[in-house]
Write an enzyme that holds these catalytic residues in place. Sequence first.
Site, PDB file in Angstrom:
ATOM      1  N   ASP A 146       0.833  -1.199   0.000  1.00  0.00           N
ATOM      2  CA  ASP A 146       0.000   0.000   0.000  1.00  0.00           C
ATOM      3  C   ASP A 146       0.877   1.263   0.000  1.00  0.00           C
ATOM      4  O   ASP A 146       2.115   1.172  -0.030  1.00  0.00           O
ATOM      5  CB  ASP A 146      -0.894  -0.050   1.251  1.00  0.00           C
ATOM      6  CG  ASP A 146      -2.306   0.442   0.984  1.00  0.00           C
ATOM      7  OD1 ASP A 146      -2.465   1.278   0.088  1.00  0.00           O
ATOM      8  OD2 ASP A 146      -3.224   0.007   1.693  1.00  0.00           O
ATOM      9  N   ASP A 203     -10.226   3.158  -3.162  1.00  0.00           N
ATOM     10  CA  ASP A 203     -10.934   1.963  -2.693  1.00  0.00           C
ATOM     11  C   ASP A 203     -12.343   1.927  -3.309  1.00  0.00           C
ATOM     12  O   ASP A 203     -13.051   2.945  -3.294  1.00  0.00           O
ATOM     13  CB  ASP A 203     -11.070   1.986  -1.165  1.00  0.00           C
ATOM     14  CG  ASP A 203      -9.715   1.870  -0.490  1.00  0.00           C
ATOM     15  OD1 ASP A 203      -8.689   2.044  -1.165  1.00  0.00           O
ATOM     16  OD2 ASP A 203      -9.700   1.623   0.719  1.00  0.00           O
TER      17      ASP A 203
END
Length: 397
Positions: A146, A203
Amino acid sequence: MQTFLVGLCLFHVVFGLDNGLGRTPAMGYNTWDDFRCDNISAINVMRAADGIVRQGLDKLGYVYVNIDDCWAVGRDNKTGVLIPDPKFFPNGMKPVGDYLHSLGLKFGTYTDRGTLTCAGRPGAQGYEVLDAQTYASWGVDYLKEDSCYADSDDHEVAFAQYALMRDALNATGRPIYFSLCGWHGWYSPVGMSLGNSWRMADDSGYWGAVLTAMDTNSRLGPYAGPGGWNDPDILIGTSEKTAIHLTQDQSRSMFSLWCIMAAPLLIGSNVYDLNAFDLETFSNRELIAVNQDPLGFQGIRLFGGNLNTEHNPSVINIWGKLLSDGGWAVFFFNNGDTTKDMTCDSKCLSEMGFQPTDIIKARDLWLHQDIGTFSGSFTVSSVPLQGGSATYKFVKQ
Ligand code: GLA
């Protein structure tokens, strides 16, 4: 000339990702939209794996079981080695991987290129080599990295940090699928040299984000292919037992389009016990074949424009994906507030290389039925509203 060739060769060795993985988009499961941080544990991951096998999803190709954020609590003071949460992973991570492997599945885990993960757990910055070795020793097959607690706007820093982990993973000698998670389309032009997939959008936690991912990805097709894929995020189901869910029409449209876009198919739903609708969605063999087609062509938008934009948003889109047998998978999408009849006209057909006189056979990829032949144009009646769709395969006779 010789110097130039040697230079090119070094460039390949130093900067290339060459792990042989991701020849087709990854398929599996990711814990994030199922458990978030709260219930992420060895027991729940193993239960998810049991569910995958019990429902036959592994046989369809869903083999990666990917633990997302919140599994690590710190680093060993002396060695710097990552420490899994002792409460939820009491025997560490390797036994979890061993269990997954015993079922014929693959073991995925999660880190971050910055100092901390998005949920504040230890990040990899400065520990890339040690962490890669640790993952390899646990039998990890897939690593998502990430971009929290790192400079998320500086492209060069991001590429350099991802290259460090890529090289560290390569150096372990264990093939580990490398999944970048930087949330921007600017990763795509270099994605293939860094990882096996790269998140190119935020997301997909709500419907608007799914639409934005579609819009962004509509420009990024040329950068994807065997070995590296644009990743518009995890698939969302309809179960209210999970952190995130969509309507039935929306979830099925998302799955269809993810197949057309050659996106990784990572189920973000309650995979231990999918409801019948979601199981049917994720088990659509004909669409999985579209997603896994060896040509690796990322589908293109044939009709319509951006859906999630303030200025004149489109409410309908038609997308198509060229397949290795010369056919096209075609997706008709209606995000409007009324049901719609939708037509792929001669221009839309010509985008796929079909001539006005071609006789084209159509197959409905959800009804699993051939529905006859047509030429000149193709109309679908009553595409459901607010995220509904229909998906076909067209083959020239
Ligand atoms: C970011 C990522 C998500 C998930 C979370 C975990 O938001 O984009 O996919 O991994 O972090 O904290």
